[in-house]
Design a protein around this motif. Sequence first.
Motif, short mmCIF file in Angstrom:
data_model
loop_
_atom_site.label_atom_id
_atom_site.label_comp_id
_atom_site.label_asym_id
_atom_site.label_seq_id
_atom_site.Cartn_x
_atom_site.Cartn_y
_atom_site.Cartn_z
N THR A 154 21.39 16.64 21.24
CA THR A 154 20.83 16.68 22.93
C THR A 154 19.64 17.37 22.52
OG1 THR A 154 22.94 16.31 23.91
CG2 THR A 154 21.19 17.44 25.06
N LEU A 155 19.65 18.67 21.91
CA LEU A 155 18.49 19.68 21.68
C LEU A 155 17.38 18.79 21.02
CD1 LEU A 155 20.07 22.67 20.65
CD2 LEU A 155 19.05 22.48 22.90
N ALA A 174 14.11 20.66 19.02
CA ALA A 174 14.72 20.75 17.45
C ALA A 174 13.68 19.66 16.90
CB ALA A 174 16.04 20.61 17.28
N THR A 175 13.25 20.21 15.82
CA THR A 175 12.36 19.22 14.83
C THR A 175 13.26 18.46 13.89
OG1 THR A 175 12.21 20.95 13.15
CG2 THR A 175 10.51 20.78 14.83
N GLU A 176 14.63 19.02 13.56
CA GLU A 176 15.41 18.08 12.51
C GLU A 176 16.82 18.77 12.63
OE1 GLU A 176 15.15 16.92 7.85
OE2 GLU A 176 14.60 19.09 8.45
N THR A 177 17.72 17.93 12.67
CA THR A 177 19.12 18.18 12.57
C THR A 177 19.76 17.73 11.29
OG1 THR A 177 19.65 16.04 13.53
CG2 THR A 177 19.34 17.85 15.05
N ILE A 178 20.72 18.64 10.77
CA ILE A 178 21.09 18.44 9.38
C ILE A 178 22.77 18.70 9.48
CG2 ILE A 178 20.91 19.25 6.89
CD1 ILE A 178 18.26 20.59 7.65
N SER A 223 15.95 28.77 25.75
CA SER A 223 15.01 29.49 26.39
C SER A 223 13.60 28.42 26.05
CB SER A 223 14.67 30.81 25.78
OG SER A 223 14.19 30.89 24.63
N SER A 224 12.76 28.54 27.29
CA SER A 224 11.59 27.74 26.98
C SER A 224 10.61 27.97 25.75
CB SER A 224 10.63 28.07 28.24
OG SER A 224 10.42 29.38 28.37
N ASP A 225 10.69 29.26 25.29
CA ASP A 225 9.93 29.58 24.08
C ASP A 225 10.57 29.40 22.83
OD1 ASP A 225 11.81 31.60 24.09
OD2 ASP A 225 10.31 33.35 24.50
N SER A 226 11.86 29.00 22.97
CA SER A 226 12.96 28.62 21.83
C SER A 226 13.08 29.80 21.04
CB SER A 226 12.03 27.51 20.90
OG SER A 226 12.34 26.35 21.57
N ASN A 227 12.96 31.07 21.50
CA ASN A 227 13.34 32.29 20.92
C ASN A 227 14.71 32.74 21.21
OD1 ASN A 227 10.82 32.58 19.41
ND2 ASN A 227 9.94 33.31 21.23
#
Length: 253
Positions: A48-49, A55-59, A151-155
């Motif tokens: 979903t993310l 997210a750029t990649e899921t592993i 969060s919107s800034d992904s931090n």
Amino acid sequence: MKIIIPVKRVLDPYTQARVNKQTQQVDLSNAKMAMNPFCEIAVEEALTLKEGGAATETIAVSIGTDKTVDTLRTALAMGVDRAIFIKTDSELDLQPLHVGKILANIIQREEAQLIIMGKQAVDNDNNQTGQILSGLLNYSLGTFISKFDLSSDSNSVEVSREIDSGIETRKLNLPAIVTVDLRLNEPRYASLPNIMKARSKPLETIELSSLGIDTSPRIKVVSVEESGTKDRASKQISSAEELFTELNQMGVL
């Protein structure tokens, strides 16, 4: 942002476990196996993310014998980008500390910022690996989460976790580890096209021996016994007074 999802191959939770009286272990010969249900929820949240652009990649990462690859293929068929298979000896009984050390090695190598994993596996019900992993890596930790907001800034992430007294909300700075509960989402089914695509997705195999991790057991299983579900009985009651009478006869009150 990279997301790592540890997944585990377990006895299908809808089948009856049998105990081998000679080995004092759960008999998995000819048993139906499946991905741990909590791991399925973790995979769904990671996907979903990814689909939302966070997210750029899921592993997916799993540890076990050759048959464990089937579980990783399931994660790939659900939509995970690639998989890492940690191959072990068939006789090796890995405990939560061992699993935590192995995962810590992979997470550091991949430089993953978020680890989403099941709160526990339904075979041993230890509920320890996420907490151990947080201690080894010094990552923020949220356990038993039923709600997840990045969060919107992904931090950072805001999580709601179920505790005895209700729902607790916490903000976790990344990198972080979250262990998921049943009410977080509903895992998707792998479609036939995605099952076909999964065959061509990258699946890296790493020999456990190459990681240099001490896997000597810290805990010894003394015995394993089947539950007494066959001896249980139920009775329908119609009032609180009848319940009181029944409990009194059982010696509970």
